[in-house]
Structures are given as C-alpha cells and as structure tokens.
Motif scaffolding. Sequence first.
Motif, PDB file in Angstrom:
ATOM      1  N   UNK A  99       0.835  -1.209   0.000  1.00 59.06           N
ATOM      2  CA  UNK A  99       0.000   0.000   0.000  1.00 59.06           C
ATOM      3  C   UNK A  99       0.866   1.253   0.000  1.00 59.06           C
ATOM      4  N   UNK A 100       1.950   1.248   0.769  1.00 57.69           N
ATOM      5  CA  UNK A 100       2.854   2.405   0.799  1.00 57.69           C
ATOM      6  C   UNK A 100       3.439   2.672  -0.583  1.00 57.69           C
ATOM      7  N   UNK A 101       3.747   1.608  -1.286  1.00 54.45           N
ATOM      8  CA  UNK A 101       4.362   1.745  -2.604  1.00 54.45           C
ATOM      9  C   UNK A 101       3.362   2.138  -3.688  1.00 54.45           C
ATOM     10  N   UNK A 102       2.100   1.852  -3.496  1.00 55.11           N
ATOM     11  CA  UNK A 102       1.121   2.053  -4.566  1.00 55.11           C
ATOM     12  C   UNK A 102       0.149   3.203  -4.334  1.00 55.11           C
ATOM     13  N   UNK A 103       0.073   3.727  -3.124  1.00 48.57           N
ATOM     14  CA  UNK A 103      -0.903   4.779  -2.842  1.00 48.57           C
ATOM     15  C   UNK A 103      -0.365   6.188  -3.068  1.00 48.57           C
ATOM     16  N   UNK A 104       0.886   6.299  -3.452  1.00 48.79           N
ATOM     17  CA  UNK A 104       1.487   7.613  -3.653  1.00 48.79           C
ATOM     18  C   UNK A 104       2.363   7.989  -2.471  1.00 48.79           C
ATOM     19  N   UNK A 105       3.343   8.822  -2.737  1.00 48.93           N
ATOM     20  CA  UNK A 105       4.275   9.317  -1.712  1.00 48.93           C
ATOM     21  C   UNK A 105       5.096   8.197  -1.069  1.00 48.93           C
ATOM     22  N   UNK A 106       5.496   7.237  -1.887  1.00 48.66           N
ATOM     23  CA  UNK A 106       6.281   6.104  -1.383  1.00 48.66           C
ATOM     24  C   UNK A 106       7.596   6.571  -0.769  1.00 48.66           C
ATOM     25  N   UNK A 107       8.221   7.558  -1.384  1.00 44.65           N
ATOM     26  CA  UNK A 107       9.494   8.047  -0.848  1.00 44.65           C
ATOM     27  C   UNK A 107       9.325   8.553   0.576  1.00 44.65           C
ATOM     28  N   UNK A 108       8.269   9.338   0.794  1.00 40.61           N
ATOM     29  CA  UNK A 108       8.018   9.862   2.146  1.00 40.61           C
ATOM     30  C   UNK A 108       7.727   8.719   3.120  1.00 40.61           C
ATOM     31  N   UNK A 109       7.025   7.703   2.672  1.00 38.88           N
ATOM     32  CA  UNK A 109       6.745   6.554   3.530  1.00 38.88           C
ATOM     33  C   UNK A 109       8.046   5.899   3.986  1.00 38.88           C
ATOM     34  N   UNK A 110       8.984   5.730   3.064  1.00 38.61           N
ATOM     35  CA  UNK A 110      10.240   5.080   3.422  1.00 38.61           C
ATOM     36  C   UNK A 110      11.125   6.001   4.262  1.00 38.61           C
ATOM     37  N   UNK A 111      11.023   7.304   4.066  1.00 33.03           N
ATOM     38  CA  UNK A 111      11.730   8.231   4.958  1.00 33.03           C
ATOM     39  C   UNK A 111      11.206   8.099   6.383  1.00 33.03           C
ATOM     40  N   UNK A 112       9.883   8.034   6.521  1.00 35.66           N
ATOM     41  CA  UNK A 112       9.288   7.873   7.850  1.00 35.66           C
ATOM     42  C   UNK A 112       9.621   6.513   8.455  1.00 35.66           C
ATOM     43  N   UNK A 113       9.649   5.478   7.632  1.00 33.63           N
ATOM     44  CA  UNK A 113      10.059   4.163   8.129  1.00 33.63           C
ATOM     45  C   UNK A 113      11.471   4.239   8.703  1.00 33.63           C
ATOM     46  N   UNK A 114      12.348   4.956   8.012  1.00 35.45           N
ATOM     47  CA  UNK A 114      13.728   5.108   8.469  1.00 35.45           C
ATOM     48  C   UNK A 114      13.788   5.942   9.745  1.00 35.45           C
ATOM     49  N   UNK A 115      13.062   7.056   9.774  1.00 36.98           N
ATOM     50  CA  UNK A 115      13.074   7.949  10.935  1.00 36.98           C
ATOM     51  C   UNK A 115      12.541   7.272  12.194  1.00 36.98           C
ATOM     52  N   UNK A 116      11.645   6.336  12.039  1.00 41.50           N
ATOM     53  CA  UNK A 116      11.039   5.663  13.189  1.00 41.50           C
ATOM     54  C   UNK A 116      11.760   4.385  13.589  1.00 41.50           C
ATOM     55  N   UNK A 117      12.732   3.962  12.800  1.00 42.81           N
ATOM     56  CA  UNK A 117      13.447   2.723  13.103  1.00 42.81           C
ATOM     57  C   UNK A 117      12.753   1.477  12.578  1.00 42.81           C
ATOM     58  N   UNK A 118      11.635   1.651  11.914  1.00 43.24           N
ATOM     59  CA  UNK A 118      10.911   0.492  11.381  1.00 43.24           C
ATOM     60  C   UNK A 118      11.573  -0.099  10.142  1.00 43.24           C
ATOM     61  N   UNK A 119      12.234   0.727   9.355  1.00 39.11           N
ATOM     62  CA  UNK A 119      12.790   0.261   8.083  1.00 39.11           C
ATOM     63  C   UNK A 119      13.755  -0.905   8.278  1.00 39.11           C
ATOM     64  N   UNK A 120      14.636  -0.778   9.235  1.00 45.34           N
ATOM     65  CA  UNK A 120      15.610  -1.844   9.510  1.00 45.34           C
ATOM     66  C   UNK A 120      14.901  -3.163   9.814  1.00 45.34           C
ATOM     67  N   UNK A 121      13.884  -3.122  10.632  1.00 43.43           N
ATOM     68  CA  UNK A 121      13.170  -4.338  11.019  1.00 43.43           C
ATOM     69  C   UNK A 121      12.350  -4.908   9.867  1.00 43.43           C
ATOM     70  N   UNK A 122      11.724  -4.029   9.096  1.00 47.91           N
ATOM     71  CA  UNK A 122      10.896  -4.480   7.980  1.00 47.91           C
ATOM     72  C   UNK A 122      11.765  -5.126   6.903  1.00 47.91           C
ATOM     73  N   UNK A 123      12.900  -4.511   6.593  1.00 48.64           N
ATOM     74  CA  UNK A 123      13.786  -5.070   5.568  1.00 48.64           C
ATOM     75  C   UNK A 123      14.347  -6.420   6.002  1.00 48.64           C
TER      76      UNK A 123
END
Length: 128
Positions: A99-123
């Motif tokens: 949904x993050x990739x297809x609903x628009x603003x994917x870049x901002x979603x991944x920036x927020x994932x990184x800022x919150x520490x979620x990106x590391x865990x999700x990847x």
Amino acid sequence: MARMGHQDISGFDDVKSAALRSAVLDFVGGVADLEAGVVRAIGQAELRFEEDHLRMLRGVRFAARFGFELEAGTKAAIRRLAARIDGVSRERVRDELTKMLTEGRARRAFELLDETGLLEHVCRKLHR
C-alpha cells in the motif's frame, strides 16, 4: 402529489450534507489533527501499538499518503517499539508495504520508516 424539481433536490442534498458534517462528534481532537496535518495515536501511543503492532506501519502509511506528520509522542512511541514489528506476520507487513508503494508518496513513507526505526526491522523481516 407535488413533484420536487432538480433544484429542490440539490438544495436538500446541501442541507443533508451540512447536517452530517455538523453531526461529527470528536472526543479526541481528531478534526483539529486533520486540519493541522498530524497523525496522532489515540490515548497512550504505546498502548495502542502494543494492542496491534501493525498500527505502527499504518500510522507511517497514513502520514505519508496524506502528506501529514507523525505527532512527536506517536513517533517516539514507534521508535521505542519498532522491534515489535518483528512479531507481525510477513503477509501483514507485506500488505502495508505494498500500500505504501502504490498509494502515492512512497518516498516519504520510506523516509518515515527510516526515521522511526521500522525500516531496519521491515527489511530484515522480508529478507528472511
């Protein structure tokens, strides 16, 4: 029996729409947050995220999709609990990422994932 004309009906729709808008009961300040462009967990953020860890990803997705910011306390709670996303099934995480990739603003979603520490865990979770 009198018939209502098109103008009468459209006027009725305007009145009905205004009545529905004024009927919103907002006990948690959600309307103000929407107007301010803020995504905030209701009540104690950590408790909300402990109830369902996927809510952390949903908060990020909604903030990105609508161009909002995560409220500071909500963002801090996500940072503290980011590792808990590891307990969520890969399928549920995948669905949110899709949904993050297809609903628009994917870049901002991944920036927020990184800022919150979620990106590391999700990847890491998707790599397994």
